[in-house]
Design a protein around this motif. Structure first.
Motif, PDB file in Angstrom:
ATOM      1  N   CYS A   1       0.538  -1.166  -0.082  1.00 52.34           N
ATOM      2  CA  CYS A   1      -0.116   0.085   0.065  1.00 52.34           C
ATOM      3  C   CYS A   1       1.028   1.324   0.155  1.00 52.34           C
ATOM      4  O   CYS A   1       0.663   2.163  -0.925  1.00 52.34           O
ATOM      5  N   LYS A   2       1.971   1.207   0.625  1.00 54.78           N
ATOM      6  CA  LYS A   2       2.786   2.299   0.558  1.00 54.78           C
ATOM      7  C   LYS A   2       3.504   2.587  -0.624  1.00 54.78           C
ATOM      8  O   LYS A   2       3.593   3.639  -1.155  1.00 54.78           O
TER       9      LYS A   2
ATOM     10  N   GLU B   1      -9.657  13.961  -5.335  1.00 63.03           N
ATOM     11  CA  GLU B   1     -10.250  13.407  -4.228  1.00 63.03           C
ATOM     12  C   GLU B   1     -10.746  11.794  -4.326  1.00 63.03           C
ATOM     13  O   GLU B   1     -10.424  11.041  -3.186  1.00 63.03           O
ATOM     14  N   ARG B   2     -11.246  11.508  -5.441  1.00 60.81           N
ATOM     15  CA  ARG B   2     -11.491   9.904  -5.723  1.00 60.81           C
ATOM     16  C   ARG B   2     -10.361   9.211  -5.437  1.00 60.81           C
ATOM     17  O   ARG B   2     -10.221   8.082  -4.688  1.00 60.81           O
ATOM     18  N   CYS B   3      -9.082   9.620  -6.056  1.00 56.89           N
ATOM     19  CA  CYS B   3      -7.795   9.129  -5.669  1.00 56.89           C
ATOM     20  C   CYS B   3      -7.279   8.941  -4.259  1.00 56.89           C
ATOM     21  O   CYS B   3      -6.912   7.813  -3.878  1.00 56.89           O
TER      22      CYS B   3
ATOM     23  N   ARG C   1      -9.210   3.653   1.586  1.00 53.57           N
ATOM     24  CA  ARG C   1     -10.001   2.667   1.699  1.00 53.57           C
ATOM     25  C   ARG C   1      -8.954   1.361   1.395  1.00 53.57           C
ATOM     26  O   ARG C   1      -8.954   0.162   1.998  1.00 53.57           O
ATOM     27  N   ARG C   2      -7.882   1.515   0.660  1.00 53.00           N
ATOM     28  CA  ARG C   2      -6.858   0.363   0.215  1.00 53.00           C
ATOM     29  C   ARG C   2      -6.047   0.065   1.708  1.00 53.00           C
ATOM     30  O   ARG C   2      -5.723  -0.906   1.915  1.00 53.00           O
ATOM     31  N   ARG C   3      -5.683   1.191   2.272  1.00 53.04           N
ATOM     32  CA  ARG C   3      -5.171   0.862   3.627  1.00 53.04           C
ATOM     33  C   ARG C   3      -5.933   0.114   4.641  1.00 53.04           C
ATOM     34  O   ARG C   3      -5.482  -0.567   5.360  1.00 53.04           O
ATOM     35  N   GLN C   4      -7.320   0.387   4.650  1.00 50.29           N
ATOM     36  CA  GLN C   4      -8.153  -0.031   5.603  1.00 50.29           C
ATOM     37  C   GLN C   4      -8.624  -1.506   5.135  1.00 50.29           C
ATOM     38  O   GLN C   4      -9.010  -2.196   6.040  1.00 50.29           O
ATOM     39  N   ARG C   5      -8.623  -1.829   4.007  1.00 52.88           N
ATOM     40  CA  ARG C   5      -9.252  -2.956   3.508  1.00 52.88           C
ATOM     41  C   ARG C   5      -8.643  -4.277   4.137  1.00 52.88           C
ATOM     42  O   ARG C   5      -9.165  -5.258   4.637  1.00 52.88           O
TER      43      ARG C   5
END
Length: 337
Positions: free
Chosen positions: A203-204, A226-228, A234-238
């Protein structure tokens, strides 16, 4: 039967219904999709699903009968058989979840060599070990006559009625839960922590590339930016959300029952029968949650469910159109005559 018993009986009935339908749907997906069957995790899922179905059709109805009748729901032989099955399926379920976590660890940490490290033969060996490990304890309990109806849990499970065997039974129970619940929990934590570490590292890297791209694209629209950034969050939290779900459901479902079994060995702490049955219901609820946690929410299983549903609807539409044609032709024939 008081309101507590009625509520526990209703909880058991609901758990049985959800478990039966969801696990049967997982089996249908496995039978329908050759792509799922070709993967090594399918063996672990099949083992877990069959165990859940067996628990749903054998152990849960007997516990429901025990809650309603407040006495042994079956004869001594049948109750011992159900207790043997209950002990085996509990250990098999925990170890199957540990095997699935090991598979995810290998897939994430060693993605390039995953197919070589986790073949169907390797998965079959892991399932065979799971069965051997899970069968050891109920077989020993059967030989020592430590299987029968336990009034505290209103179910056929591990129990000892002789006071002179209390210490031996306590040691046996402690070793059983240490080598099933605790071992599986440690494996889950170790493997998923490694998976989370690798996922955060990736993710990083993606975040760095995303930020560099956003800096270079000066004329990009603010809404796209903003969407990016939202997708980046979201990717970090998934990964954290998925891993917390795997470990959280394991603890919430099994920990209350295991802790109650261990506390029960100490006569100094009285345990309510309602809590005993509730902890058993929570352990049973793992059979209802497993299909969603490990199977039905994944893309391949959702795709297989859609294909099965489309096939069923297509057959119904063909049958209904055929019946319409037949009735139409029958209506025309008398007129032509």
């Amino acid at each position: 039967m008081n309101s507590w018993d009625a509520g526990l009986a209703g909880l058991l009935v609901g758990t049985m219904g959800v478990s039966l339908l969801s696990n049967a749907l997982v089996l249908l997906c496995l039978l329908h999709s050759a792509d799922i069957r070709r993967q090594a995790p399918a063996l672990f899922t099949l083992n877990l699903t069959c165990g859940n179905l067996l628990c749903t059709v054998v152990n849960m109805p007997l516990t429901l009968a025990g809650v309603v009748a407040q006495r042994p729901p079956a004869g001594d032989r049948l109750c011992r058989l159900a207790a043997f099955l209950d002990t085996f399926l509990a250990a098999n379920s925990m170890l199957s979840m540990a095997a699935l976590s090991i598979d995810r660890w290998v897939a994430v940490v060693f993605p390039l060599s995953y197919r070589a490290k986790m073949r169907l033969r390797d998965a079959a060996l892991m399932v065979a070990y799971t069965w051997l490990h899970a069968l050891t304890f109920p077989a020993a309990a059967l030989a020592l006559s430590w299987l029968g109806f336990h009034q505290l849990y209103a179910s056929c499970t591990l129990c000892s009625r002789r006071p002179d065997e209390r210490l031996r039974f306590a040691v046996f129970t402690g070793v059983f839960h240490a080598l099933s619940f605790l071992l599986s929990f440690v494996v889950l934590c170790c493997t998923y922590c490694k998976v989370l570490k690798v996922a955060r590292f990736h993710c990083k890297r993606i975040d760095v590339i995303t930020m560099q791209t956003l800096v270079l694209l000066v004329d990009i629209h603010p809404s796209v930016r903003e969407r990016c950034l939202e997708e980046q969050k979201r990717r970090r939290q998934r990964a954290s959300r998925k891993i917390s779900t795997f470990i959280g459901t394991f603890l919430v479902c099994f920990a209350p029952y295991v802790i109650t079994r261990l506390v029960e060995l100490s006569s100094a702490v009285p345990i309510s029968s309602h809590w005993g049955v509730l902890s058993k219901c929570l352990a049973y609820s793992k059979a209802a949650s497993d299909p969603f946690v490990y199977s039905l929410l994944r893309h391949q299983y959702r795709k297989s469910c859609k294909e099965i549903l489309n096939r069923v609807l297509h057959r119904r539409s063909l049958r209904s159109s055929g019946l319409t044609r037949d009735s139409h032709s029958q209506n025309i024939l008398p007129v032509s005559e």
